[in-house]
Design an enzyme around this catalytic site. Structure first.
Site, mmCIF file in Angstrom:
data_model
loop_
_atom_site.group_PDB
_atom_site.id
_atom_site.type_symbol
_atom_site.label_atom_id
_atom_site.label_comp_id
_atom_site.label_asym_id
_atom_site.label_seq_id
_atom_site.Cartn_x
_atom_site.Cartn_y
_atom_site.Cartn_z
ATOM 1 N N LYS A 169 5.674 -1.120 34.731
ATOM 2 C CA LYS A 169 7.133 -0.980 34.815
ATOM 3 C C LYS A 169 7.821 -2.325 35.058
ATOM 4 C CE LYS A 169 8.458 1.512 38.261
ATOM 5 N NZ LYS A 169 9.028 0.524 39.187
ATOM 6 N N ARG A 201 14.033 8.383 43.354
ATOM 7 C CA ARG A 201 12.638 8.822 43.438
ATOM 8 C C ARG A 201 12.513 10.139 44.173
ATOM 9 N NH1 ARG A 201 11.095 3.828 47.404
ATOM 10 N NH2 ARG A 201 11.969 4.677 49.318
ATOM 11 N N ARG A 223 -6.515 -5.421 41.480
ATOM 12 C CA ARG A 223 -5.510 -6.466 41.706
ATOM 13 C C ARG A 223 -5.899 -7.353 42.887
ATOM 14 N NH1 ARG A 223 0.341 -3.549 41.027
ATOM 15 N NH2 ARG A 223 -0.355 -2.418 42.897
ATOM 16 N N ARG A 230 -4.327 -6.614 48.556
ATOM 17 C CA ARG A 230 -3.177 -6.118 49.311
ATOM 18 C C ARG A 230 -3.561 -4.837 50.047
ATOM 19 N NH1 ARG A 230 1.932 -6.483 45.229
ATOM 20 N NH2 ARG A 230 0.839 -4.676 44.356
ATOM 21 N N ARG A 240 -0.584 7.240 46.792
ATOM 22 C CA ARG A 240 0.699 6.825 46.204
ATOM 23 C C ARG A 240 0.949 7.550 44.887
ATOM 24 N NH1 ARG A 240 -0.314 0.700 45.793
ATOM 25 N NH2 ARG A 240 1.727 0.590 44.809
#
Length: 593
Positions: free
Chosen positions: A86, A162, A197, A226, A237
């Site tokens: 996104k 959201r 990541r 992270r 999530r």
């Protein structure tokens, strides 16, 4: 993301290089005003830190390739799960269309980095893989949308709303996008992207251990994961995202465009670019129409009161461009009104000479132009249209297709479908049948479906409409009456059921010229219906100096019978008496019944 060839291209996971939460021209007083407008939010008083404003003010202004020149610029929402790409698509949209990119994530990250009270509260949720509560972000977004740069350039809301509450809050404030873009990526791909990541704490650059590895061993040694990029938290999530996405899906269902995000970023953007370009083009057309009206206001072209009457000289062949354009728009407005009002099984019946296959002046090109006008109009609204032409029917000696449709598919494929890549993106050409119904299709336009001697199109039609479900199906000049059968081939379903199915399509537009019995000259009148208005019966009247006009004789809530037409022309009052057809109007029984 996996390309069509199966190779794994480089994954673009770079952080957003620009922050367009606040314009670079925001003055200290404007920033103060914005902070004031956010006060009163729960978690005490919400104030944006200097870091948040500073981050945005330091962002470099990019030179834009395209700037929306209409008075009402584009308004876009984009949604996608974590790692759906996104952010990359937002950068490309901003670069191409010049929209102001509004990301609640950018505001919150700046607050977290600054260690503010609101940042620390948000950090707790973010580290647990949870979404930050509605009350923190709602006021920030609405205040941002009220600033001048957004009004001038348009906006791109990234990941907001959201929740159902946020969506309803925007609806109440009459803040509504032109399109709601959803990036669709399989869960397993999203999890792999997130878990792989790595963050460089020195530069802030994001890497991926497989798709975008670090350039040197020195960088590799200092990379960290992270806190919210563990598999457990990523799955959490994703579940939260899905629940929230579902909760707002109904609010924006009519303007939602789902995009396959499991492709190379340029392929994804090509589809998004096409959607936004067509929306932008439509806005320009609306503004141009307003300017032509002379007062700068938008005329309600769908209002029947603005209809200017039936064109004259309809027996002059070829029809003028103005006459064709008149009928194209007349049909289009009726079709748009029908679909807007929830009608799904529609038919258009129009038999001006160039669209009447029983006349030797019939032109298939005029029929194809009508189809193109309807298809492109809905495509301009972001709908995906499937234009279908029936193929060969029957087997052996009975194989073939109606002469009226010969070559029609080739004509459609070679027609000019505009400058925005509509064909094969928003408009696709297919055949009549269930196998042509794809999940992505929004509306189906069927070109002159008809039975032929010994062959019945009803089976294929019914299979297609069943597969289409609640999606609109529009028949353009269908001819579904029973024809002589051969070896029982026409007896599928049974005659009663065939006729019942054919009658299940309601007219959204009807136009028929009326002649003396057994002739096609002169025109005596016309019968017209444009949804949702009644049927209107007109008499053609000769005027001085070779002119003519159509005078309204009567209106009918349903399609009139031949007797009702005869009586209206003869000036007789309506009654319940049934009379046999006779005289010069007897011909109407075959065309109105």
């Amino acid at each position: 993301m996996i390309s069509s060839s199966g190779a794994v291209p480089s994954l673009s996971l770079t952080p957003r290089s620009t922050c367009s939460l606040y314009p670079s021209s925001v003055s200290p007083s404007s920033a103060s005003s914005l902070r004031s407008s956010l006060s009163g939010v729960s978690y005490q008083s919400l104030h944006l830190s200097g870091a948040a404003i500073s981050t945005c003010q330091k962002a470099k202004t990019k030179k834009l390739k395209v700037k929306c020149s209409v008075s009402e610029p584009l308004k876009v929402m984009i949604s996608g799960a974590p790692a759906s790409g996104k952010g990359t698509q937002c950068d490309l949209i901003v670069k191409k269309f010049g929209l102001v990119h509004i990301s609640t994530g950018d505001i919150l990250r700046a607050e977290v980095a600054a260690g503010t009270e609101i940042g620390n509260k948000a950090k707790t949720f973010m580290n647990e893989g949870q979404l930050v509560p509605d009350e923190i972000v709602t006021a920030m977004v609405t205040a941002r949308l009220s600033l001048e740069d957004v009004k001038q350039n348009g906006w791109l809301l990234d990941g907001y709303p959201r929740s159902y509450a946020q969506a309803q809050s925007l609806e109440e404030k009459k803040i509504r996008p032109d399109v709601y873009i959803v990036l669709d990526v399989p869960d397993e791909i999203l999890i792999d992207r997130c878990v792989g990541r790595r963050l460089d704490p020195t530069t802030g650059k994001i890497y991926h251990i497989k798709n975008l590895p670090p350039e040197t061993e020195e960088i590799k040694a200092r990379l960290i994961t992270r806190p919210d990029d563990t598999e457990e938290k990523v799955k959490s999530r994703l579940e939260i995202y899905k629940r929230n996405a579902y909760s707002i899906s109904e609010t924006y269902s009519s303007i939602t465009k789902k995009i396959d995000g499991n492709r190379a970023k340029n392929d994804v953007f090509t589809e998004i670019d096409s959607i936004l370009s067509q929306l932008q083009n439509k806005k320009r057309k609306v503004i141009a129409l307003a300017r032509e009206s002379g007062n700068g206001s938008i005329q309600d072209s769908s209002n029947e009161n603005s209809w200017r009457g039936i064109p004259t000289r309809l027996n002059n062949i070829p029809h003028s461009r103005e006459i064709r354009k008149y009928f194209y728009q007349d049909v289009l407005k009726a079709t748009q009104r029908s679909i807007t009002n929830g009608r799904t099984r529609l038919k258009v019946e129009i038999n001006i000479p160039e669209l009447n296959p029983e006349m030797d002046v019939y032109r298939i090109g005029t029929l194809m132009e009508l189809v193109r006008v309807i298809a492109l109009s809905f495509a301009d609204d972001g709908k995906r249209i499937k234009v279908c032409v029936q193929g060969s029917m029957g087997e052996g000696a009975l194989a073939g297709m109606p002469l009226q449709l010969a070559g029609s598919r080739k004509i459609l494929e070679f027609m000019d479908w505009g400058d925005y890549g509509a064909l094969d993106t928003f408009v696709k050409i297919g055949s009549i049948g269930a196998k042509e119904v794809d999940e992505e299709d929004d509306i189906f336009i069927l070109v002159a479906p008809q039975n032929a001697v010994g062959n019945c199109i009803i089976d294929d039609l019914r299979a297609m409409t069943d597969a289409a479900g609640p999606r609109p199906v529009i028949l353009i000049n269908p001819r579904l009456k029973d024809l002589p059968g051969s070896s029982g081939i026409m007896q599928t379903m049974g005659r009663d059921k065939r006729l019942e199915y054919a009658a299940s399509f309601e007219n959204c537009y009807f136009f028929r010229l009326l002649y003396y019995a057994g002739t096609q000259y002169p025109i005596m009148g016309a019968l017209r219906m444009s949804y949702p208005y009644p049927y209107e019966l007109y008499r053609r009247v000769d005027k001085e100096f070779g002119k003519e006009e159509y005078v309204l004789l009567s209106t009918f809530p349903e399609r009139p019978t031949s007797d009702e037409v005869n009586n209206a022309f003869l000036g007789k009052p309506r009654s319940g008496e049934v009379k046999s057809n006779s005289g010069i109007w007897g011909f109407f029984s075959s065309i109105l019944g």
